[in-house]
Design a protein around this motif. Structure first.
Motif, PDB file in Angstrom:
ATOM      1  N   LEU A 189      25.106  23.049  15.179  1.00  0.00           N
ATOM      2  CA  LEU A 189      25.033  22.525  16.459  1.00  0.00           C
ATOM      3  C   LEU A 189      24.991  23.514  17.584  1.00  0.00           C
ATOM      4  N   ILE A 244      28.223  22.776  10.157  1.00  0.00           N
ATOM      5  CA  ILE A 244      27.597  21.817  10.930  1.00  0.00           C
ATOM      6  C   ILE A 244      27.865  22.154  12.283  1.00  0.00           C
ATOM      7  N   MET A 245      29.190  22.628  12.628  1.00  0.00           N
ATOM      8  CA  MET A 245      29.373  23.087  13.899  1.00  0.00           C
ATOM      9  C   MET A 245      28.518  24.298  14.225  1.00  0.00           C
ATOM     10  N   LEU A 286      21.594  24.679  17.596  1.00  0.00           N
ATOM     11  CA  LEU A 286      20.544  23.418  18.086  1.00  0.00           C
ATOM     12  C   LEU A 286      20.549  23.748  19.631  1.00  0.00           C
ATOM     13  N   ILE A 287      21.827  23.590  20.280  1.00  0.00           N
ATOM     14  CA  ILE A 287      22.059  23.787  21.912  1.00  0.00           C
ATOM     15  C   ILE A 287      21.339  25.030  22.200  1.00  0.00           C
ATOM     16  N   ILE A 291      12.286  14.970  15.311  1.00  0.00           N
ATOM     17  CA  ILE A 291      13.960  14.695  15.205  1.00  0.00           C
ATOM     18  C   ILE A 291      14.105  14.651  13.932  1.00  0.00           C
ATOM     19  N   LEU A 335      10.000  19.908  22.603  1.00  0.00           N
ATOM     20  CA  LEU A 335      10.850  19.317  21.260  1.00  0.00           C
ATOM     21  C   LEU A 335      10.418  20.078  19.986  1.00  0.00           C
ATOM     22  N   PHE A 376      20.252  19.625   9.403  1.00  0.00           N
ATOM     23  CA  PHE A 376      21.673  19.256   9.290  1.00  0.00           C
ATOM     24  C   PHE A 376      22.112  18.735   8.049  1.00  0.00           C
ATOM     25  N   ALA A 377      21.250  17.896   7.331  1.00  0.00           N
ATOM     26  CA  ALA A 377      21.815  17.457   6.135  1.00  0.00           C
ATOM     27  C   ALA A 377      21.749  18.507   5.175  1.00  0.00           C
ATOM     28  N   GLN A 434       7.543  12.738  18.436  1.00  0.00           N
ATOM     29  CA  GLN A 434       8.924  12.827  18.662  1.00  0.00           C
ATOM     30  C   GLN A 434       9.799  12.639  17.703  1.00  0.00           C
ATOM     31  N   ILE A 435       9.573  11.460  16.968  1.00  0.00           N
ATOM     32  CA  ILE A 435      10.431  10.975  15.947  1.00  0.00           C
ATOM     33  C   ILE A 435      10.327  11.891  14.494  1.00  0.00           C
ATOM     34  N   ASN A 476       5.855   8.651  21.024  1.00  0.00           N
ATOM     35  CA  ASN A 476       7.098   8.469  20.328  1.00  0.00           C
ATOM     36  C   ASN A 476       7.183   9.103  18.884  1.00  0.00           C
ATOM     37  N   ILE A 502      14.872  17.876  12.529  1.00  0.00           N
ATOM     38  CA  ILE A 502      16.156  18.591  12.831  1.00  0.00           C
ATOM     39  C   ILE A 502      17.385  17.780  12.014  1.00  0.00           C
ATOM     40  N   VAL A 503      17.266  16.633  12.127  1.00  0.00           N
ATOM     41  CA  VAL A 503      18.214  15.793  11.104  1.00  0.00           C
ATOM     42  C   VAL A 503      18.207  16.451   9.650  1.00  0.00           C
ATOM     43  N   PHE A 527      17.493  24.664  22.138  1.00  0.00           N
ATOM     44  CA  PHE A 527      16.942  23.664  23.194  1.00  0.00           C
ATOM     45  C   PHE A 527      17.163  24.405  24.688  1.00  0.00           C
TER      46      PHE A 527
END
Lengths: 218, 306
Positions: free
Chosen positions: A98, A94-95, A101-102, A10, A121, A17-18, A6-7, A3, A13-14, A105
């Protein structure tokens, strides 16, 4: 996969975005420094402790302290506060992020990496970070923000290398860090000189009216 | 006998919400007062306010129609409905069936629709402005919320609220859901970065400006509905971090949930104390950021199950 790793991915990625969403350049640089801190935790995933500690310290010093400090210094000198007129607006960014990001993945799902010991990931995060860096370079007009984009891009490449668990990763990475350090130093000097000549660091208006503005450059 | 016991346990979370929700607003206000160095209003102030308003008569503008008179009741009823679906323990909810979560989202939308309609019905330009702002932010908040629900559904393999927020959802997904839901909570309940519940400047507020013409029992119902909505979102936020079935016993679970809700209200108070209100376009950006977090949760949930 555990975990905590993984965090870390994550958080990466966050943080991307920021950075995409923040309009203040100072905020961008702080987030870049945060991304350096996050990145410095990655070596523990695939190296033995002494090596990992070495790389962790190296990344922490270069990416979380030296780069941001250099960029902050350049920012202080040129007195640019925020991206006033970005090419792509923040909500739209941001869009688009997104979408990227998709796509990352989906791409990594097709690559079928999990079977070869890599982390899916992690590679998605790496590809997304690369896209983010490229996007910042094309979507923002201030030279400093573009340097931020370049560093984000490089963070992505590092993440990709460590997620694929390449054997020669260490040598490659040392070379890249050295390259990048020189690049950031140089771009700091360049940004400073552009600012001195043009009174601004807006890359869009450099080609046409910049020279007419002051009549300094040929 | 066992049936009555299960039923009592299923109704208990709902009852907790119905009784304790105004108290939660008191906790938020006391936290803000603490940061400002004041004593603050009594913890039970909202109960006093609601009872006072219920005993008063209502003043209703002559330019309004039945829409204005009916809206507070519709909005309160639909929020109680949504709360019944979202108040669950590990053994079940007061109201539960497959797909109930979509109904709950629609109920929240219906409450918003009624409030917006009644604001437009007054014909006041201020209220119209508030209504326009509310619907400007609504789709972004709903998108973030719905994608988040999708993520929970994908990770838990369930489409009922009661079993969706379970421990089967991987921890990273739950943390992302928590952050995203907290942002949605702040916007949906008109807390500080999106709106200031204390402001009396009609030009800057969203929710408060829509209810300017309401008075008496109507206003009491609106206050109560607002506190229930905050409770609903806070308890869902808590469920992301502390899924049902953590303590083993149902009663222990509910106690943990209630304690968690008060922690969230302290958190809301802290956020309100240390942050300033955002510009409107920045609120939208914040909601898009929440959608991005929800989408990331969904992508990870899909990757984990595949």
């Amino acid at each position: 996969m555990n975990n905590s790793l993984q965090i870390v991915f994550i958080l990466m990625i966050v943080a991307n975005f920021a950075i995409i969403a923040s309009s203040r350049i100072r905020g961008c640089i702080k987030l870049l420094s945060l991304q350096g801190v996050i990145l410095s935790l990655v070596p523990f995933s695939h190296l033995d402790i002494p090596h990992a500690l070495f790389f962790c310290t190296l990344i922490l010093v270069v990416k979380a302290l030296v780069f941001p400090a250099l960029l902050q210094r350049a920012l202080r000198v040129v007195r640019a506060r925020r991206e006033t007129e970005p090419i792509v607006g923040y909500s739209a960014s941001i869009m688009l992020g997104l979408g990227a990001l998709i796509f990352s993945f989906w791409l990594c799902g097709r690559m079928n990496i999990a079977g070869r010991g890599g982390s899916e990931l992690g590679i998605s995060a790496a590809v997304f970070t690369i896209y983010t860096g490229l996007f910042i370079i094309i979507a923002r007009v201030k030279a400093i923000t573009q340097v931020v984009g370049y560093v984000v891009f490089e963070n992505g490449i590092y993440l990709l290398g460590s997620s694929l668990m390449l054997e020669q990763n260490i040598l490659v990475e040392l070379g890249v860090i050295l390259d990048l350090l020189v690049f950031v130093l140089l771009s700091g000097i360049v940004v400073f000189h552009i600012n001195k000549e043009f009174d601004h660091i807006d890359t869009n208006s450099m080609s046409d009216d910049g020279s007419a503005h002051k009549g300094v450059l040929p | 006998m066992a049936d009555t016991r299960t039923m009592a346990f299923n109704l208990l979370p709902l009852l907790c919400g119905l009784i304790l929700a105004p108290f939660m607003i008191g906790v938020v206000n006391r936290t803000k007062a603490f940061f400002a160095g004041r004593n603050g209003q009594p913890l039970f102030q909202l109960y006093f306010d609601i009872f006072k308003l219920l005993r008063k008569g209502a003043v209703i503008s002559r330019s309004t129609t039945w829409v204005f008179r009916g809206a507070p009741a519709v909005s309160l009823a639909s929020i109680v409905f949504a709360l019944a679906i979202f108040s669950f323990s590990q053994e079940g909810a007061a109201l539960s069936f497959p797909g109930d979560i979509i109904l709950a989202v629609y109920m929240l939308a219906l409450a918003r629709f009624a409030t917006v309609l009644s604001a437009l019905d007054t014909g006041s330009s201020f209220e119209g402005m508030g209504a326009s702002r509310e619907v400007m932010l609504a789709p972004f908040a709903e998108a973030a919320f719905l994608i988040l629900i999708l993520a929970a559904a994908a990770a838990s393999g369930s489409i009922s609220a009661a079993t969706m927020f379970s421990a089967a959802v991987p921890l990273p997904v739950r943390i992302l859901m928590f952050v995203s839901l907290f942002i949605v909570l702040l916007v949906e309940n008109c807390r500080v970065p999106a709106d200031d519940p204390n402001t009396h400047l009609e030009l800057t507020m969203i929710h408060e400006v829509m209810v300017l013409d309401n008075s008496g029992p109507d206003l009491g119902m609106i206050f109560y509905a607002a506190s229930l909505k905050l409770w609903l979102f806070a308890s869902l936020t808590v469920c992301c971090i502390m899924p049902a079935g953590l303590t083993g016993s149902v009663a222990g679970d509910i106690a943990m949930r209630v304690a968690g809700v008060f922690c969230v209200s302290v958190l809301v108070g802290v956020v309100e104390s240390v942050m300033a209100r955002f510009r409107f376009d920045k609120v939208r950006r914040m909601l898009l950021f929440a959608s991005a977090l929800s989408s990331l949760a969904l992508l990870i949930a899909l990757g984990a199950t595949a």
